[in-house]
Write a protein that holds these residues in place. Sequence first.
Motif, PDB file in Angstrom:
ATOM      1  N   VAL A 258       0.843  -1.184   0.134  1.00  0.00           N
ATOM      2  CA  VAL A 258       0.017   0.099  -0.078  1.00  0.00           C
ATOM      3  C   VAL A 258       1.015   1.171   0.018  1.00  0.00           C
ATOM      4  CG1 VAL A 258      -1.955  -1.240   1.316  1.00  0.00           C
ATOM      5  CG2 VAL A 258       0.103   0.117   2.517  1.00  0.00           C
ATOM      6  N   ARG A 272      -4.381   9.604   2.463  1.00  0.00           N
ATOM      7  CA  ARG A 272      -4.787   8.857   1.624  1.00  0.00           C
ATOM      8  C   ARG A 272      -3.982   7.486   1.728  1.00  0.00           C
ATOM      9  NH1 ARG A 272      -5.191   7.813  -4.813  1.00  0.00           N
ATOM     10  NH2 ARG A 272      -6.560   6.173  -4.898  1.00  0.00           N
ATOM     11  N   TYR A 274      -3.798   3.513  -0.094  1.00  0.00           N
ATOM     12  CA  TYR A 274      -4.481   2.726  -1.032  1.00  0.00           C
ATOM     13  C   TYR A 274      -3.253   1.660  -1.706  1.00  0.00           C
ATOM     14  CZ  TYR A 274      -1.834   6.169  -3.844  1.00  0.00           C
ATOM     15  OH  TYR A 274      -0.527   6.774  -4.546  1.00  0.00           O
ATOM     16  N   GLY A 278      -6.086  -2.048  -5.707  1.00  0.00           N
ATOM     17  CA  GLY A 278      -7.894  -1.692  -5.398  1.00  0.00           C
ATOM     18  C   GLY A 278      -8.176  -2.446  -4.036  1.00  0.00           C
ATOM     19  N   ILE A 280      -7.465  -1.802  -1.200  1.00  0.00           N
ATOM     20  CA  ILE A 280      -7.331  -0.808   0.023  1.00  0.00           C
ATOM     21  C   ILE A 280      -7.506   0.470  -0.653  1.00  0.00           C
ATOM     22  CG2 ILE A 280      -6.093   0.465   1.772  1.00  0.00           C
ATOM     23  CD1 ILE A 280      -6.865  -2.617   2.489  1.00  0.00           C
ATOM     24  N   ASP A 281      -8.685   1.350  -0.216  1.00  0.00           N
ATOM     25  CA  ASP A 281      -8.891   2.576  -0.813  1.00  0.00           C
ATOM     26  C   ASP A 281      -9.495   3.372   0.316  1.00  0.00           C
ATOM     27  OD1 ASP A 281      -9.301   4.835  -2.251  1.00  0.00           O
ATOM     28  OD2 ASP A 281     -10.360   3.764  -3.719  1.00  0.00           O
ATOM     29  N   THR A 283      -9.394   6.829   3.073  1.00  0.00           N
ATOM     30  CA  THR A 283      -9.233   8.294   3.424  1.00  0.00           C
ATOM     31  C   THR A 283      -9.242   8.248   5.000  1.00  0.00           C
ATOM     32  OG1 THR A 283     -10.086   9.020   1.387  1.00  0.00           O
ATOM     33  CG2 THR A 283      -9.736  10.651   3.513  1.00  0.00           C
ATOM     34  N   GLY A 312     -13.940   4.851   3.416  1.00  0.00           N
ATOM     35  CA  GLY A 312     -13.416   4.178   2.121  1.00  0.00           C
ATOM     36  C   GLY A 312     -13.946   2.685   2.032  1.00  0.00           C
TER      37      GLY A 312
END
Length: 338
Positions: A258, A272, A274, A278, A280-281, A283, A312
């Motif tokens: 990440v 952020r 991430y 995809g 982990i996404d 805030t 998120g």
Amino acid sequence: MSASSLVEIESLFNDNGEPEFGHLTAIPKYLGLERFVYRTTMDKTANRLAKYFHYKQFQFVSISTPDYIIGVAMADIRYLGNSFYYVYDIATNELIEAKTIQPLGYRYQLMPSPWQSISYFNALGTRIEIEAGLWRVTVDSELLDMDIILNPPSVGGPLMLCTPTGYSGWTYTQKHNALAVTGRIKVQGKALDVSTCLAGYDFSAGYMRQETSWRWASLNAIVNERRIGVNLAAGVNETGATENTLWIDGQRYLLNGVHFDFDRLDSNKPWRIYGDDGAIDLTFRPLQLRSEKLNFGLLKSNFRQYVGYFSGVLTDLEGNHYPLDRVLGLTEDHYAKW
């Protein structure tokens, strides 16, 4: 999978002094530092002082409750030891802490076993006992009177990872989130209902880079009646594997790397976090900060740990999505020279 069913590994090292790298199948009974053959960058066997002083160990426990976030930490960097605990009041956005620094093992101890050990700082009344892999955490003070057991689920298990670090070092990390809690917790004399609490622990040890830094995120929460634990990091355990892990109702999912995007100079700006795949996404919006800067010349530490809200989406390896909306958790940004 219970902690008692995981014991299959006696030592982290084989008879040749080489560590078992990668994700382990069980908790090592002891690290086996005496077996480790520590070498210099010129391939000579390091002397006894270097082998002793270059070893570092950390233990941290976080407890999430409906009213408070509680953290208890211990660190032994050989030259000195550091312990702190804090209580973050969600309603008032107030963080109260206590801390101590002790030199050269004076009135403190951290034992190099994630299976059977006793660690303590007498000056602060903090103590972590591990018995057959089960963690017991006690704090004795007017602010925080706590004696709890962290109970693993019947399925899944902790993250257990060892990776190469630097030229000849290694780092072992063991973490487990979203654990049930039994025992007692009192904050300023007010008893909490421990059945509403979730906890996570971190045991990290090894011969890390003498100048290093990391970013970290962690949460323990019940979201839509699912028990969710998250551990995300960048900066240490990234040589061939990551320590990023998601726990859903005890089931463990190992994740890819990440990224952490944030502003060190503005603690109010959101982060952020991430991954490229995809999964982990997120805030993260900071609410409160526990920070400490120490500069002793050859030894330095610039530590920031934030309490805040995660929003998120998390995705497990089976493609299931878990949305988060203002879920409390922690992030950390740490530089160390030791």
